[in-house]
Design an enzyme around this catalytic site. Sequence first.
Site, PDB file in Angstrom:
ATOM      1  CD  GLU A 115      34.513  29.923  37.935  1.00 46.46           C
ATOM      2  OE1 GLU A 115      33.989  31.006  38.194  1.00 46.46           O
ATOM      3  OE2 GLU A 115      35.746  29.715  37.994  1.00 46.46           O
ATOM      4  CG  ASP A 116      32.535  33.151  35.003  1.00 43.84           C
ATOM      5  OD1 ASP A 116      33.327  32.347  35.539  1.00 43.84           O
ATOM      6  OD2 ASP A 116      32.859  34.313  34.697  1.00 43.84           O
ATOM      7  CG  ASP A 119      40.860  29.472  30.608  1.00 44.97           C
ATOM      8  OD1 ASP A 119      41.252  28.535  29.904  1.00 44.97           O
ATOM      9  OD2 ASP A 119      41.263  30.633  30.446  1.00 44.97           O
ATOM     10  CG  ASP A 175      35.122  40.567  33.269  1.00 46.29           C
ATOM     11  OD1 ASP A 175      35.180  39.372  33.598  1.00 46.29           O
ATOM     12  OD2 ASP A 175      36.029  41.394  33.516  1.00 46.29           O
TER      13      ASP A 175
HETATM   14  P1  IMP Z   1      40.736  29.651  35.435  1.00 53.49           P
HETATM   15  O1  IMP Z   1      41.267  29.810  36.826  1.00 53.49           O
HETATM   16  O2  IMP Z   1      41.789  29.714  34.396  1.00 53.49           O
HETATM   17  O3  IMP Z   1      39.856  28.415  35.272  1.00 53.49           O
HETATM   18  O4  IMP Z   1      39.875  30.927  35.148  1.00 53.49           O
HETATM   19  C1  IMP Z   1      38.573  31.054  35.589  1.00 53.49           C
HETATM   20  C2  IMP Z   1      38.124  32.488  35.637  1.00 53.49           C
HETATM   21  O5  IMP Z   1      38.759  33.279  34.634  1.00 53.49           O
HETATM   22  C3  IMP Z   1      36.641  32.572  35.350  1.00 53.49           C
HETATM   23  O6  IMP Z   1      35.899  32.595  36.532  1.00 53.49           O
HETATM   24  C4  IMP Z   1      36.505  33.850  34.588  1.00 53.49           C
HETATM   25  O7  IMP Z   1      36.281  34.933  35.455  1.00 53.49           O
HETATM   26  C5  IMP Z   1      37.830  34.047  33.900  1.00 53.49           C
HETATM   27  N1  IMP Z   1      37.789  33.561  32.509  1.00 53.49           N
HETATM   28  C6  IMP Z   1      38.347  32.427  31.990  1.00 53.49           C
HETATM   29  N2  IMP Z   1      38.083  32.314  30.691  1.00 53.49           N
HETATM   30  C7  IMP Z   1      37.333  33.393  30.371  1.00 53.49           C
HETATM   31  C8  IMP Z   1      36.711  33.838  29.148  1.00 53.49           C
HETATM   32  O8  IMP Z   1      36.774  33.209  28.073  1.00 53.49           O
HETATM   33  N3  IMP Z   1      36.007  34.995  29.240  1.00 53.49           N
HETATM   34  C9  IMP Z   1      35.870  35.715  30.387  1.00 53.49           C
HETATM   35  N4  IMP Z   1      36.417  35.325  31.542  1.00 53.49           N
HETATM   36  C10 IMP Z   1      37.150  34.187  31.516  1.00 53.49           C
HETATM   37 MG    MG Z   2      36.421  37.633  35.012  1.00 56.37          MG
END
Ligand code: IMP
Ligand code: MG
Length: 190
Positions: A115-116, A119, A175
């Site tokens: 995963e990138d 968050d 992105d």
């Molecule tokens: P989560 O489900 O909130 O953990 O979000 C994860 C996904 O949201 C990642 O795979 C990213 O594609 C996107 N994301 C979360 N934070 C960022 C950020 O700071 N920059 C860009 N994409 C983000």
């Molecule tokens: Mg994204």
Amino acid sequence: MKVGQAVSVPAEVLERTGGRPVSSIVYDEATIAERVRELGMAITEGIPDGELLVLGLLKGSFIFLSDLVRQVRRPLQVDFLVASSYGKGKVSSGDVRLLYDPETELEGKDILLVEDIVDTGRTLSRLMDLLKARNPRSLEICALLHKHVAHDLKYSTKFVGFDAPNEFLVGYGLDHAENFRHIPYIASLQ
Ligand code: IMP
Ligand code: MG
């Protein structure tokens, strides 16, 4: 350069963004390359046997994954997952949809989900539930960046590149509304 230290943005980055504001570089190319090399070593040692399947979560992981697999010194296969979560916003919606399902058989494999950035962890939690149901032999997560904002994460991330600041980061695959993925650094939009 010290990890996490903000430096000013060079003209060549502004060239790539069309002059759009990317306020500071958080991780530069050399810092990322060195950390990816270390992660490759940790994966090589940490998953020593079994059939390793590296599953990249598109699109955000595409640059990280391609650099990472070249630093892993053991046999492996690569496939991808496509999920959609953020849309055009900067805030996680928690609404995760699977748009592409890996064709590779997952049962009995040692799966490393790449995963990138983590968050809220909602994307991962949803995907891990789904992958677990396919009976892999093991299932671990590797994330380039981890914001450590959620304290009730269902799954821990075994391999983390950087403990990232709680800012919106772009570049090296990440992105904002599909822009900035090709910036070779990781920069903050704050
Ligand atoms: P989560 O489900 O909130 O953990 O979000 C994860 C996904 O949201 C990642 O795979 C990213 O594609 C996107 N994301 C979360 N934070 C960022 C950020 O700071 N920059 C860009 N994409 C983000
Ligand atoms: Mg994204």
